[in-house]
Write an enzyme that holds these catalytic residues in place. Structure first.
Site, PDB file in Angstrom:
ATOM      1  N   GLU A  60       7.694 -15.008  11.200  1.00  0.00           N
ATOM      2  CA  GLU A  60       8.157 -16.107  10.347  1.00  0.00           C
ATOM      3  C   GLU A  60       8.896 -17.176  11.135  1.00  0.00           C
ATOM      4  O   GLU A  60       8.758 -18.377  10.862  1.00  0.00           O
ATOM      5  CB  GLU A  60       9.036 -15.543   9.232  1.00  0.00           C
ATOM      6  CG  GLU A  60       8.281 -14.800   8.141  1.00  0.00           C
ATOM      7  CD  GLU A  60       7.873 -13.394   8.548  1.00  0.00           C
ATOM      8  OE1 GLU A  60       7.042 -12.789   7.858  1.00  0.00           O
ATOM      9  OE2 GLU A  60       8.417 -12.897   9.570  1.00  0.00           O
ATOM     10  N   HIS A 130      10.251  -6.948  -1.929  1.00  0.00           N
ATOM     11  CA  HIS A 130       9.234  -7.858  -2.451  1.00  0.00           C
ATOM     12  C   HIS A 130       9.627  -8.429  -3.810  1.00  0.00           C
ATOM     13  O   HIS A 130       8.763  -8.781  -4.609  1.00  0.00           O
ATOM     14  CB  HIS A 130       7.888  -7.133  -2.575  1.00  0.00           C
ATOM     15  CG  HIS A 130       7.318  -6.675  -1.277  1.00  0.00           C
ATOM     16  ND1 HIS A 130       7.687  -5.488  -0.696  1.00  0.00           N
ATOM     17  CD2 HIS A 130       6.431  -7.248  -0.434  1.00  0.00           C
ATOM     18  CE1 HIS A 130       7.036  -5.336   0.445  1.00  0.00           C
ATOM     19  NE2 HIS A 130       6.270  -6.395   0.629  1.00  0.00           N
TER      20      HIS A 130
END
Length: 325
Positions: A60, A130
């Site tokens: 990321e 998540h």
């Protein structure tokens, strides 16, 4: 107009942006021929080629570092972080580079063409890695806008506006609504102004404020309250940074009460900033303390997701308590 879900609306917005701007590039983990884990970028690589829609390594920080470099050289990067929970390795690139690029260069350079897309939020039994809602971390960062849509129509218009905005934008997509939210969406090009809240429903007794997937929950609570004779004004903030203080303050001055609800934990959540500012703006108009109905101050639990979520029943109880204060 066409019936489409939020994923289809987002995909259509990306197609329009890439057709109109040859410098627009879409990239992230698995966004190429795979179309991303949620298929939001399906068909883009086939339509625009591997040079304009491509996979990145699983890093990321690298995705955002690369995006900053592209944007500083005049490209329109649309970077995807696969889950908002995994945006934290890129936190330094976003808050120390993307947000400050224009300021530190004295407006000589900027990365205003950057848009960061990421799915966020719970309600899908995704567990603690998540399901998080990290929007508040970024609202304290001058130089970056934070935008969250509530339905397909909003998603398409707000995403196109975000891509064309001359500031970097973090566009957070409520993953629970990707396929669950279906509505009428114009097939053509349109934008929705950033920084403007929307009064979704007018009312006289209390203002209910939220964003993203929480708007559906808030509306359910407002419908429950209506059966008890309580008139709720429902406001979708849409843009969290910069947020539309005048619209919210005008509503609260009319109703005399405010309830803010979001999925993120209560402590440090963006509802606290809203409550402080509205208390300052509307103190003499308030009939009861500003209420916050939010997630718990715990990691997001898998087995206790239902208990954790700020659902319509918790909001309804808070509405009644506020009106009867």
């Amino acid at each position: 107009m066409a019936q489409m879900n939020m994923l289809q609306a987002i995909n259509q917005a990306l197609v329009i942006a890439m057709e109109q701007d040859e410098t627009a590039l879409v990239f992230g983990e698995d966004v190429g021929h795979f179309g991303g884990v949620f298929r939001a970028t399906s068909g883009l690589q086939e339509a625009f080629g591997k040079d304009r829609c491509f996979n990145t390594p699983l890093t990321e920080q690298g995705i955002l570092g690369f995006a900053n470099g592209l944007a500083s050289n005049g490209f329109t990067p649309i970077a995807e972080i696969q889950f908002a929970d995994y945006i934290f390795p890129a936190f330094d690139q976003i808050v120390n580079e993307s947000a400050k690029f224009r300021y530190r260069s004295g407006n000589e350079f900027n990365v205003g063409g950057l848009t960061i897309r990421t799915p966020y939020g719970g309600g899908i039994a995704g567990g603690h890695y998540h399901s998080q809602s990290p929007e508040a971390y970024f609202t304290q960062t001058p130089g970056i806008k934070v935008v969250i849509p509530r339905d397909p129509y909003q998603a398409k218009g707000l995403l196109l506006a975000s891509i064309r905005d001359d500031n970097p934008v973090l566009f957070m997509e409520p993953k629970r609504l990707y396929r669950a939210s279906v509505g009428e969406v114009p097939e053509g090009d349109y934008t929705i102004e950033l920084g403007k809240a929307e009064v979704v429903q007018t009312g006289s007794d209390i203002t209910l404020l939220g964003w993203g997937a929480q708007m559906e929950i808030i509306q359910k609570a407002a419908d429950m309250a209506k059966e008890q004779g309580i008139s709720c004004e429902v406001v979708d903030l849409r843009t969290l940074s910069p947020w539309d203080v005048p619209t919210v303050a005008e509503s609260v001055k009319k109703t005399g009460r405010l309830l803010v609800s979001h999925e993120a934990p209560l402590t440090g959540g963006f509802a606290g900033e809203i409550a402080a500012r509205i208390q300052q703006e509307c103190f003499l108009y308030l009939e009861s303390p500003i209420a916050r109905v939010c997630g718990m101050d715990t990691p997001y639990p898998l087995i206790h997701e239902k208990e954790y979520m700020a659902d319509e029943y918790k909001i309804f109880e808070a509405i009644v308590a506020s009106v009867n204060f």
